[in-house]
Design a protein around this motif. Structure first.
Motif, PDB file in Angstrom:
ATOM      1  N   HIS A 132       0.837  -1.208   0.000  1.00  0.00           N
ATOM      2  CA  HIS A 132       0.000   0.000   0.000  1.00  0.00           C
ATOM      3  C   HIS A 132       0.872   1.259   0.000  1.00  0.00           C
ATOM      4  O   HIS A 132       0.641   2.204  -0.778  1.00  0.00           O
ATOM      5  N   LEU A 151       2.786   1.646  -3.404  1.00  0.00           N
ATOM      6  CA  LEU A 151       1.918   2.080  -4.496  1.00  0.00           C
ATOM      7  C   LEU A 151       1.565   3.556  -4.348  1.00  0.00           C
ATOM      8  O   LEU A 151       1.521   4.298  -5.343  1.00  0.00           O
ATOM      9  N   ASP A 152       1.299   3.984  -3.119  1.00  0.00           N
ATOM     10  CA  ASP A 152       1.003   5.400  -2.903  1.00  0.00           C
ATOM     11  C   ASP A 152       2.209   6.276  -3.213  1.00  0.00           C
ATOM     12  O   ASP A 152       2.055   7.454  -3.579  1.00  0.00           O
ATOM     13  N   ALA A 153       3.414   5.714  -3.052  1.00  0.00           N
ATOM     14  CA  ALA A 153       4.637   6.465  -3.343  1.00  0.00           C
ATOM     15  C   ALA A 153       5.071   6.306  -4.795  1.00  0.00           C
ATOM     16  O   ALA A 153       6.203   6.689  -5.139  1.00  0.00           O
ATOM     17  N   ASP A 154       4.197   5.770  -5.646  1.00  0.00           N
ATOM     18  CA  ASP A 154       4.499   5.570  -7.079  1.00  0.00           C
ATOM     19  C   ASP A 154       5.736   4.702  -7.278  1.00  0.00           C
ATOM     20  O   ASP A 154       6.614   4.992  -8.110  1.00  0.00           O
ATOM     21  N   ARG A 155       5.823   3.626  -6.509  1.00  0.00           N
ATOM     22  CA  ARG A 155       6.932   2.671  -6.653  1.00  0.00           C
ATOM     23  C   ARG A 155       6.347   1.266  -6.848  1.00  0.00           C
ATOM     24  O   ARG A 155       6.531   0.382  -6.028  1.00  0.00           O
ATOM     25  N   PRO A 156       5.591   1.062  -7.942  1.00  0.00           N
ATOM     26  CA  PRO A 156       4.911  -0.232  -8.144  1.00  0.00           C
ATOM     27  C   PRO A 156       5.865  -1.398  -8.346  1.00  0.00           C
ATOM     28  O   PRO A 156       5.535  -2.534  -8.009  1.00  0.00           O
ATOM     29  N   HIS A 157       7.043  -1.142  -8.913  1.00  0.00           N
ATOM     30  CA  HIS A 157       7.979  -2.251  -9.139  1.00  0.00           C
ATOM     31  C   HIS A 157       8.478  -2.819  -7.809  1.00  0.00           C
ATOM     32  O   HIS A 157       8.642  -4.044  -7.665  1.00  0.00           O
ATOM     33  N   GLY A 190      -3.674  -1.230  -7.587  1.00  0.00           N
ATOM     34  CA  GLY A 190      -2.564  -0.285  -7.684  1.00  0.00           C
ATOM     35  C   GLY A 190      -1.812  -0.392  -8.996  1.00  0.00           C
ATOM     36  O   GLY A 190      -1.397   0.625  -9.564  1.00  0.00           O
ATOM     37  N   GLN A 231      -3.836   1.331 -11.694  1.00  0.00           N
ATOM     38  CA  GLN A 231      -3.734   2.785 -11.583  1.00  0.00           C
ATOM     39  C   GLN A 231      -2.375   3.290 -12.044  1.00  0.00           C
ATOM     40  O   GLN A 231      -2.263   4.433 -12.496  1.00  0.00           O
ATOM     41  N   ALA A 232      -1.334   2.435 -11.952  1.00  0.00           N
ATOM     42  CA  ALA A 232      -0.007   2.810 -12.429  1.00  0.00           C
ATOM     43  C   ALA A 232       0.193   2.489 -13.904  1.00  0.00           C
ATOM     44  O   ALA A 232       1.323   2.565 -14.405  1.00  0.00           O
TER      45      ALA A 232
END
Length: 762
Positions: free
Chosen positions: A613, A616-622, A664, A667-668
């Motif tokens: 969570h 994903l909120d920090a834009d680090r999906p990898h 997430g 959304q990314a």
């Protein structure tokens, strides 16, 4: 070996001289020796070596090729049974059967009858029935009444109660009462109960008890047979059963019966009463047994513990069982710490903490029972739920000072929780404990009300009077964690802090509060090693992590690992990961995760969900995918780093984490990765809920990919339905129309994950 065996058998059975002569004759054919089953069993018992016992015999050389990994009586009986089968399948079986001595047949039946219950329980009774039938078929019926009783027992065990009545009727035609061997009579009585002829069974029982023939020959098992049958069929009232039990105990009082016989009988009665839920009979048997000063064993305690742990028993019955155990000195000495702990847990479950406290006192007075703080955790939990702060503090002080035990972190937490609920006021007094407890209660109550100034003031007052303790530090950090956590949650949800009158309302107030906690950290470092549980350090670290004070958090961690020499466990890192994800953010949380990854530590589902969570909120999906790959214990098509190929899975991803990660990734704009993770759910989860597919489709629609959403729905709809448990499958159409998304029920994952759906209201 054969000569030694002949000498032994000659002494035991002189009337078998002809058979023994044949056995000692070197010219005796191999098959003739093979059929003497008595030879086999006696030889094995004489030399105490089961390796001689197994199936195959080379008839041409008369050499026994025997090997077996089994040990003891079951191996002997199986080997003898295999030899018997060779006889019955031989072309001259009828002739060979006539040559087998009655002793051999009888001994084989005995071996099968008395095998342990864990060894081929049903098949051994089938073997006995077959032997009996073979002897009848080959014209040499077994005449022994003892063997007849074992045959009837085998029929009863196989559910052939009516056949038992038929067999007895064939031997004793007419309506006359039979005069059978006591073992056969017991089986006849049991069969009558099973065939709903309880009156006949009781008539037979009274016949046995009044007939002089049985006065010296009947065994005490006839009492248990009648009690079992009467309880099973609900034929007698408890008052009538009590009379039979009293007759049994009167017979047991004779000195000829050993303690083992008494124990076996009473355990059988207790087990019968437990299985059929007759608590009145169980309590009566146990009370009367102890009244005669007979000993009990671990099996007796095991039966009683099963009773008290069952859900259909009330507190008065449990208390009666417990008092009967501890009232007898010999029985009480057999109790262990685990037995006391079981009663404590049961009394807490039945909402009788007063009885649980009595058990605690008895455990302390016991000379041999091992005491451990974890045994008292259920009692502290009860105090916490009921808000009994005074009782929790008194028990805590006795645990530390009287028992000299170190409380677990759960106990610390429950004491603070009991004080927070505050239904029981702390009495003030002149003693140090009373003074410290009063200040501690003020600290906890202030923390529950988010009054930070009063809470810290109470702690400083404790320190000024030199009354600080691990409990006061635990209370301070627990309440500080709750206050800061509430502020972080409000901040993330954009609360209007102008309407809040208590607690922390700004970053400046947070910084001031954290700065005033430095004194608590110094007091924590000053405590002795033996007084500080590791979880207290972990909780203090979490407080400063939530407050985004990484320097102080690192300082406490270094003190814990370097100065105190405490090794962090996987539970420690799980707690820290969640705290870092909420407080210092994704980069710091990933540092903790990397250390867990390096040490191969277990990752909990809730920790993984929190990390995913935050990432994903920090834009680090990898990096979120890396956490997922570590959680499921294998690389995925989207994460193929070599580091993920060597660890072993210790947990599994749950459906909530899948929903969070898939939403997430969509959304990314990582649609391909989202599809791969959804595919992975079919191999990781036991079944894929419909709501997970609906969450996936809705996320694609919210991202403006309605065409891709429909394609995924058509692709996975049937597969998801086929994965459902059989009880939850609904009849659905096989062809999916354009309005297929409306066929699925609305998703509740938005609420479960604490996120608001972005889909516009219809």
């Amino acid at each position: 070996m054969r000569q030694s065996l002949v000498a032994r058998l000659s002494a035991e059975f002189p009337h078998e001289a002809d058979i023994l002569a044949d056995l000692n004759d070197d010219e005796t054919t191999p098959m003739r020796r093979h059929i003497l089953v008595r030879e086999l069993i006696a030889a094995v018992r004489a030399f105490d070596n089961v390796e001689y016992v197994n199936a195959d015999v080379d008839e041409s050389t008369d050499e026994t090729a025997l090997s077996s990994t089994d040990q003891g009586q079951p191996a002997v009986a199986r080997a003898a049974w295999e030899k018997y089968q060779k006889i019955t399948t031989h072309p001259e079986a009828a002739k060979l059967m006539q040559q087998i001595p009655d002793l051999a047949i009888g001994l084989l039946i005995c071996e099968l009858n008395y095998m342990g219950a864990a060894h081929d329980y049903g098949s051994r009774f089938q073997c006995i029935v077959r032997i009996w039938s073979d002897c009848q078929e080959h014209g040499r019926p077994i005449q022994s009444q003892i063997m007849f009783g074992m045959y009837l027992r085998a029929l009863n065990k196989l559910g052939g109660s009516r056949q038992v009545l038929a067999e007895v009727g064939a031997q004793l035609p007419g309506d006359q009462l039979p005069r059978l061997h006591p073992a056969a009579m017991r089986q006849l009585i049991s069969a009558c109960f099973s065939c709903r002829q309880a009156d006949k069974a009781m008539e037979l029982f009274r016949h046995v008890m009044s007939d002089p023939y049985y006065s010296r020959t009947h065994s005490l098992h006839i009492y248990t047979t009648v009690v079992q049958g009467a309880v099973r069929t609900n034929h007698l009232s408890n008052a009538d059963l009590y009379i039979i039990v009293e007759e049994l105990f009167e017979d047991l009082s004779h000195t000829k019966y050993s303690d083992n016989i008494r124990l076996g009988l009473v355990n059988e009665l207790l087990h019968t009463a437990r299985v059929h839920g007759n608590m009145g009979l169980l309590l009566y048997v146990f009370e009367r047994y102890l009244a005669h000063k007979y000993p009990i064993n671990n099996a007796t305690l095991g039966i009683l513990l099963k009773v008290v742990c069952s859900g259909n028993i009330d507190a008065s019955e449990v208390h009666s069982i417990y008092r009967n155990i501890v009232a007898d000195q010999a029985t009480r000495l057999q109790m262990t710490g685990h037995v006391f702990a079981t009663f404590i847990g049961v009394f807490v479950r039945l909402q009788r903490p007063d009885c649980a406290l009595v058990v605690v006192q008895d455990m302390r007075a016991h000379p041999n029972a091992q005491r451990a703080a974890r045994y008292l955790e259920p009692l502290f939990g009860c105090f916490a739920e009921s808000g009994m702060g005074q009782a929790a503090l008194e028990l805590f002080h006795s645990l530390v000072e009287q028992d000299k035990l170190e409380p677990t972190w759960r106990i610390y937490f429950d004491v603070v929780k009991a004080l927070s609920r505050g239904s029981q006021r702390i009495e003030s007094g002149s003693g140090l404990h009373s003074e410290a407890d009063t200040l501690l209660a003020t600290l906890v109550e202030s923390g529950a009300a988010a009054d930070t100034s009063r809470m810290l003031g109470a702690f400083l007052e404790l320190c000024s009077r030199n009354l600080q303790s691990p409990l006061s530090l635990a209370a301070l950090f627990i309440k500080a964690h709750q206050i800061i956590g509430t502020y972080v949650l409000r901040l993330s949800n954009q609360y209007d802090f102008t309407q809040i009158t208590v607690g922390i309302r700004s970053h400046d107030e947070l910084a001031q509060f954290v700065a005033r906690l430095d004194h608590a950290v110094a007091e924590l470092f000053a405590l002795k090693n033996s007084q500080v549980p590791q979880d207290l350090f972990v909780h203090a670290i979490c407080v400063f992590v939530l407050a985004q004070d990484q320097a102080q958090a690192q300082r406490i961690y270094d003190h814990m690992t370097q100065h105190r020499q405490l090794t962090p466990t996987w539970q420690t890192f799980n707690v820290l990961s969640r705290a870092f994800a909420r407080g210092l953010g994704a980069p710091a949380a990933m540092d903790v995760f990397r250390e867990m990854q390096t040490n191969g530590m277990r990752l909990r589902n809730v920790t993984a969900a929190m990390l995913i969570h935050g990432l994903l909120d920090a834009d680090r999906p990898h990096e979120a995918l890396e956490v997922y790959a570590y959680l499921v214990g294998r690389p995925t098509p989207v994460v193929s780093a070599p580091g993920f190929r060597e660890f072993t899975v210790t947990t599994s991803c749950d459906v909530y984490t899948y929903a969070l990660l898939i939403e997430g990734l969509v959304q990314a704009a990582m649609h391909r990765e989202a599809v791969v993770v959804f595919e992975d759910a079919f191999s990781v989860l036991s079944w894929v809920p419909r709501q997970l597919l609906e969450t996936f489709v809705r996320a694609l629609e919210n991202a403006g990919r309605a065409d891709f959403a429909l394609a995924c729905l058509k692709r996975y709809r049937r597969r998801v339905e086929e994965s459902q448990p059989v009880s939850s499958r609904d009849p659905v159409a096989e062809n999916v129309s354009e309005s297929a998304p409306d066929l699925l029920s609305p998703s509740h994952f938005g609420y479960l994950l604490g996120k608001v759906s972005k889909r516009p209201a219809s």
